[in-house]
Scaffold this active site. Sequence first.
Site, mmCIF file in Angstrom:
data_model
loop_
_atom_site.group_PDB
_atom_site.id
_atom_site.type_symbol
_atom_site.label_atom_id
_atom_site.label_comp_id
_atom_site.label_asym_id
_atom_site.label_seq_id
_atom_site.Cartn_x
_atom_site.Cartn_y
_atom_site.Cartn_z
ATOM 1 N N HIS A 85 0.829 -1.202 0.000
ATOM 2 C CA HIS A 85 0.000 0.000 0.000
ATOM 3 C C HIS A 85 0.865 1.255 0.000
ATOM 4 O O HIS A 85 1.950 1.288 0.582
ATOM 5 C CB HIS A 85 -0.987 0.006 1.166
ATOM 6 N N ASP A 202 6.173 2.228 6.296
ATOM 7 C CA ASP A 202 4.920 1.474 6.214
ATOM 8 C C ASP A 202 3.984 2.253 5.292
ATOM 9 O O ASP A 202 3.369 3.223 5.706
ATOM 10 C CB ASP A 202 4.340 1.338 7.620
ATOM 11 N N GLU A 236 -5.287 1.137 2.690
ATOM 12 C CA GLU A 236 -4.935 0.125 3.691
ATOM 13 C C GLU A 236 -5.000 0.679 5.103
ATOM 14 O O GLU A 236 -5.461 0.001 6.029
ATOM 15 C CB GLU A 236 -3.534 -0.423 3.402
ATOM 16 N N GLU A 237 -4.538 1.900 5.310
ATOM 17 C CA GLU A 237 -4.460 2.455 6.658
ATOM 18 C C GLU A 237 -5.825 2.649 7.307
ATOM 19 O O GLU A 237 -5.922 2.791 8.527
ATOM 20 C CB GLU A 237 -3.692 3.780 6.657
ATOM 21 N N ASP A 257 4.145 -5.986 3.225
ATOM 22 C CA ASP A 257 3.970 -4.810 4.076
ATOM 23 C C ASP A 257 5.179 -4.722 5.002
ATOM 24 O O ASP A 257 6.191 -5.378 4.773
ATOM 25 C CB ASP A 257 2.654 -4.928 4.853
ATOM 26 N N HIS A 337 4.399 3.332 12.774
ATOM 27 C CA HIS A 337 3.467 4.456 12.876
ATOM 28 C C HIS A 337 4.074 5.664 13.587
ATOM 29 O O HIS A 337 3.352 6.580 13.992
ATOM 30 C CB HIS A 337 2.148 4.038 13.550
#
Length: 361
Positions: A85, A202, A236-237, A257, A337
């Site tokens: 993603h 990510d 995706e998030e 990922d 994150h």
Amino acid sequence: MEQYIEPYLSWILEKLQELTAIDSPSGYTHRVSAYLMEEYWKMGYEPVSTQKGGVLVTLGGGKAKEVQDQSEPSRQEGAILTAAHVDTLGAVVAEVKVNGRLRLSPIGAVSAHILETENCRVCTRFGEVYEGTCQLVNASYHVNGEFNQIVRNYQNIEIVLDEDVASAEDVKKLGIDNGDYVCFDPVTKITKSGYIKSRFLDDKLSAAILMGYAKYLKETGKTPKRKVYQYFTVFEEIGHGASASVQADVTDVLSVDMGCVGEGLSCTEKEVSICTKDSGGPYHYGLTTELVKAAREAGVSYALDVYPFYTSDVEATLKSGYDVRHALIGPGVYASHGYERSHVDGVKNTFHLLCAYLGTK
């Protein structure tokens, strides 16, 4: 491994830096999708833009075949879809405050304290872009006696615009309104020791790895043992990235990922992680075992782990009703994150595993 990966490593890292430089919080991904379309056309592929804004590419490969294995019943092995993603965390303007500051609403699982003191851009609906900084409300330490005691949340952080504004009316005159996207600086850096530091590794690191694999196939003329699709998703998030556009001949979906690095896990930034289970449940035992076998036989440095707080694109695929086997791999990434860190060895091992499993080593 080195002899066939090294020519593509610097290119992968270059593409990573180009990807992270493009603002793309979930829902604001048109520029990164356009970038991918252009890059794949340059490589000689024919990418397709999905209705949701994702990018789907056919890399070619062998035909479907009947497979028999002791661990599984006889099945038809069709195409494999490898998904990464390119949407990221971010925020939108939730309120233009009376003093000209902006209250935020987060996009994805991003903690308020991680955003404090970060530079950002506010992108209006009709093309204007303004710079600013995310700060604690009343952010001056020498003024705010409760500075250290305040719990950082979305009620007490705000965007301070780098514009001469002192009221909501001043801000509205700039064209800024509720729902406008707030995009944070990635601060991408690659150290001499090979560490890769950036926001949004990510999942832009794995997206760059997939791009490198596509370039490798095109330049070497190699063909995978089975048909391979690459799918760059853009939601995706927020949970529905790969919920659509899976082609009818796909029997396996491999989410590429980030691999988790942290306490209780065995993966480091230098390995490729093969996830056995995350908070969405276990990954397909047979497909995961095939990946482990390929890694062992090819001498890939890998780790098997269970992720406690994680879901991937392929969970959205399964919840949408697709009858596919599913698995998850990715380079080890620390501080997910947040301001994330990986290593070029993790890139190499992920690339190596893709080549080994897809039959193009």
